[in-house]
Motif scaffolding. Structure first.
Motif, short mmCIF file in Angstrom:
data_model
loop_
_atom_site.label_atom_id
_atom_site.label_comp_id
_atom_site.label_asym_id
_atom_site.label_seq_id
_atom_site.Cartn_x
_atom_site.Cartn_y
_atom_site.Cartn_z
N LEU A 49 2.55 4.94 1.33
CA LEU A 49 2.59 5.43 2.66
C LEU A 49 2.27 6.12 3.09
O LEU A 49 1.71 7.36 3.69
CB LEU A 49 3.97 5.14 3.43
N GLY A 50 1.53 6.93 1.52
CA GLY A 50 1.52 8.86 1.17
C GLY A 50 2.75 9.27 -0.15
O GLY A 50 3.54 8.57 -0.28
N ARG A 68 0.60 -1.23 0.30
CA ARG A 68 0.28 0.00 -0.37
C ARG A 68 0.88 0.97 0.08
O ARG A 68 1.79 1.13 0.23
CB ARG A 68 -1.17 0.26 1.43
N SER A 81 15.33 11.24 9.20
CA SER A 81 15.05 10.71 7.92
C SER A 81 15.01 12.19 7.69
O SER A 81 15.75 13.10 7.58
CB SER A 81 14.05 10.02 7.41
N ALA A 121 10.94 0.20 2.57
CA ALA A 121 10.29 1.18 2.28
C ALA A 121 10.25 1.34 0.97
O ALA A 121 11.83 1.51 0.50
CB ALA A 121 9.82 2.58 3.19
N LEU A 169 14.31 2.19 1.61
CA LEU A 169 14.61 2.70 2.81
C LEU A 169 13.49 1.81 3.76
O LEU A 169 12.61 0.66 3.60
CB LEU A 169 13.76 4.31 2.62
N GLU A 170 14.21 1.54 5.36
CA GLU A 170 13.32 0.90 6.14
C GLU A 170 12.36 1.75 6.39
O GLU A 170 11.74 3.11 5.97
CB GLU A 170 14.74 1.85 7.61
N PHE A 171 11.21 1.34 6.84
CA PHE A 171 10.07 0.76 7.46
C PHE A 171 9.99 1.45 8.59
O PHE A 171 10.50 -0.03 9.42
CB PHE A 171 9.30 -0.08 6.72
N LEU A 224 10.77 9.96 11.95
CA LEU A 224 9.86 8.74 11.29
C LEU A 224 9.25 7.81 12.79
O LEU A 224 10.29 8.35 14.12
CB LEU A 224 10.09 8.24 10.37
N GLY A 252 7.88 1.62 11.61
CA GLY A 252 6.50 1.05 11.55
C GLY A 252 5.23 2.21 12.31
O GLY A 252 3.62 1.61 11.79
N LYS A 301 10.44 4.52 -1.80
CA LYS A 301 10.32 6.02 -2.54
C LYS A 301 10.48 5.75 -3.55
O LYS A 301 12.06 5.91 -4.50
CB LYS A 301 11.17 6.95 -1.59
N ASN A 312 10.11 15.39 9.23
CA ASN A 312 11.71 14.35 9.42
C ASN A 312 11.91 13.38 9.66
O ASN A 312 12.79 13.07 9.70
CB ASN A 312 13.27 15.66 8.58
C1 LIG Z 1 10.68 11.68 6.65
C2 LIG Z 1 10.13 12.22 5.30
C3 LIG Z 1 10.35 13.22 4.95
N1 LIG Z 1 8.52 11.93 5.07
C4 LIG Z 1 8.15 10.48 4.90
O1 LIG Z 1 8.77 10.31 3.70
C5 LIG Z 1 6.92 10.26 4.77
C6 LIG Z 1 6.22 10.84 2.65
C7 LIG Z 1 5.50 9.88 2.99
C8 LIG Z 1 5.25 8.35 4.20
C9 LIG Z 1 6.39 8.88 4.80
N2 LIG Z 1 8.03 7.67 4.23
C10 LIG Z 1 7.84 6.75 5.03
N3 LIG Z 1 7.12 6.57 6.13
C11 LIG Z 1 7.05 5.03 6.69
N4 LIG Z 1 6.39 4.16 7.28
C12 LIG Z 1 4.98 4.95 8.03
C13 LIG Z 1 4.18 6.29 7.29
C14 LIG Z 1 2.84 6.48 7.75
C15 LIG Z 1 1.95 5.71 8.23
C16 LIG Z 1 0.66 5.53 8.03
O2 LIG Z 1 0.36 6.40 9.04
N5 LIG Z 1 -0.17 5.62 7.65
C17 LIG Z 1 -0.05 5.07 6.13
C18 LIG Z 1 -1.46 6.01 8.25
C19 LIG Z 1 -2.30 5.00 7.82
C20 LIG Z 1 -3.94 5.50 8.29
N6 LIG Z 1 -4.39 6.37 7.45
C21 LIG Z 1 -5.54 7.22 7.77
C22 LIG Z 1 -3.71 7.55 6.72
C23 LIG Z 1 -1.89 7.36 6.82
C24 LIG Z 1 2.94 4.24 8.37
C25 LIG Z 1 4.18 4.35 8.50
N7 LIG Z 1 8.69 4.40 6.39
C26 LIG Z 1 9.19 4.62 6.01
C27 LIG Z 1 9.45 5.84 4.96
C28 LIG Z 1 10.18 6.67 4.02
F1 LIG Z 1 10.93 7.93 4.68
F2 LIG Z 1 11.09 5.56 4.60
F3 LIG Z 1 9.83 6.83 3.24
#
Ligand SMILES: CC(C)NC(=O)[C@H]1CCC[C@H]1Nc1nc(Nc2ccc(C(=O)N(C)C3CCN(C)CC3)cc2)ncc1C(F)(F)F
Length: 284
Positions: free
Chosen positions: A23-24, A21, A158, A44, A95-97, A148, A99, A46, A146
């Motif tokens: 993650l965003g 799925r 990150s 994860a 990248l590391e996931f 996680l 949780g 990207k 920034n």
């Molecule tokens: C530091 C950087 C600036 N930020 C990023 O990169 C962001 C941009 C998009 C996601 C994130 N990047 C990552 N996110 C995770 N884990 C993760 C993220 C979101 C949720 C979550 O809450 N939902 C899915 C929720 C679940 C519930 N629904 C309702 C909303 C979304 C759960 C786990 N692991 C590694 C990464 C990485 F960094 F490796 F990419």
């Protein structure tokens, strides 16, 4: 250790991964949950579009730097970059996931963190920054967005897109919020932007304030924020404990040389009060 073993092949390609799925969305691309087929290792992925970063005005250099810097880092509070690969249009970062997702979402949801939780996060940040600074890496973009959170609630710095190997005196155009910028980075007078690791100490102070108060200390209109940072003009609400106030005041110091060093952050009474539960349990 073994955990990293599954993702150590020299080259990766998309077919090695089962995409899960989304993650965003990050700054320059989407992030998906992924599983490496042979090892079942969860990570994860990207995805960055070359078209977007090639014309992003020097963003390509940032991505290259992010890969070069982050792939050589190994610390429990720093998000691991296991590898990268690309196809004709896209670059993929493995990248590391994390949780428990994005720290800023937890902060917004909880409004602000209780002192014991903020102190534990700041202690982990100080440990991660000590590791980075020992490697002469300056992050330069420490802010809740920034950071996680791992499955056990540990935090992971990150997004090394803005990090540099010190010393760096090239002029960088920073975009995004001013709230976290230290005075020496917003002072236009200085002929070249001489950044030292001390910029991360200022941002650690801003982060401590925002964890405890729920908003950054200099939040205002851009012009006013600029002025208030330049004067370190902030008011700490009186309900913040005096130890926490003391640490914030020792980090948000205009003179970079006078900011509390990371070793002393880790030994600060506010941190020790909340973070060495081990000893306390031993006393009982
Ligand atoms: C530091 C950087 C600036 N930020 C990023 O990169 C962001 C941009 C998009 C996601 C994130 N990047 C990552 N996110 C995770 N884990 C993760 C993220 C979101 C949720 C979550 O809450 N939902 C899915 C929720 C679940 C519930 N629904 C309702 C909303 C979304 C759960 C786990 N692991 C590694 C990464 C990485 F960094 F490796 F990419």
């Amino acid at each position: 250790g073994y955990v990293d073993a599954p993702l150590t092949p020299k080259t990766f390609h998309l077919g090695m991964f089962e995409i899960g799925r989304p993650l965003g969305k990050g700054k320059f691309g989407r992030v998906y949950l992924a599983r490496e087929r042979t090892s079942n290792f969860i990570c994860a992925l990207k995805v960055l579009y070359k078209s977007e970063i090639q014309h992003g005005g020097g963003v390509e250099k940032q991505v290259r730097r992010e890969i070069e810097i982050q792939s050589n880092l190994r610390h429990p509070n720093i998000l691991k970059l296991y590898g990268h690969f690309h196809d004709s249009q896209r670059i993929f970062l493995i990248l590391e996931f994390a949780g428990k997702g994005e720290l800023y979402k937890h902060l917004r949801k909880e409004n602000r963190f209780p002192e014991w939780k903020a102190a534990q996060y700041i202690a982990q940040m100080a440990a991660a920054l000590r590791y980075l600074h020992r490697k002469h890496v300056i992050h330069r973009d420490i802010k809740p967005e920034n950071i996680l959170m791992g499955i056990h609630g540990e935090i992971k710095i990150s997004d090394f897109g803005w990090s540099v190997h010190a010393p760096n005196n090239r002029r960088q155009t920073l975009c995004g919020t001013l709230d976290y910028l230290p005075p020496e980075m917003i002072k236009s007078g200085s002929k070249d932007n001489w950044y030292t690791e001390k910029v991360d100490l200022w941002s650690l102070g801003v982060l401590t304030y925002e964890f405890l108060v729920g908003e950054p200390p200099f939040e205002d209109s851009p012009l006013m924020t600029h002025k208030r940072i330049a004067r370190a003009d902030m008011k700490i609400p009186e309900w913040v404990s005096k130890e926490a106030k003391d640490l914030i005041k020792k980090l948000l110091v205009l003179d970079p040389e006078k900011r509390l060093p990371l070793e002393e952050v880790q030994q600060h009474p506010w941190i020790l009060k909340h973070c060495v539960k081990g000893e306390r349990r031993a006393e009982r």
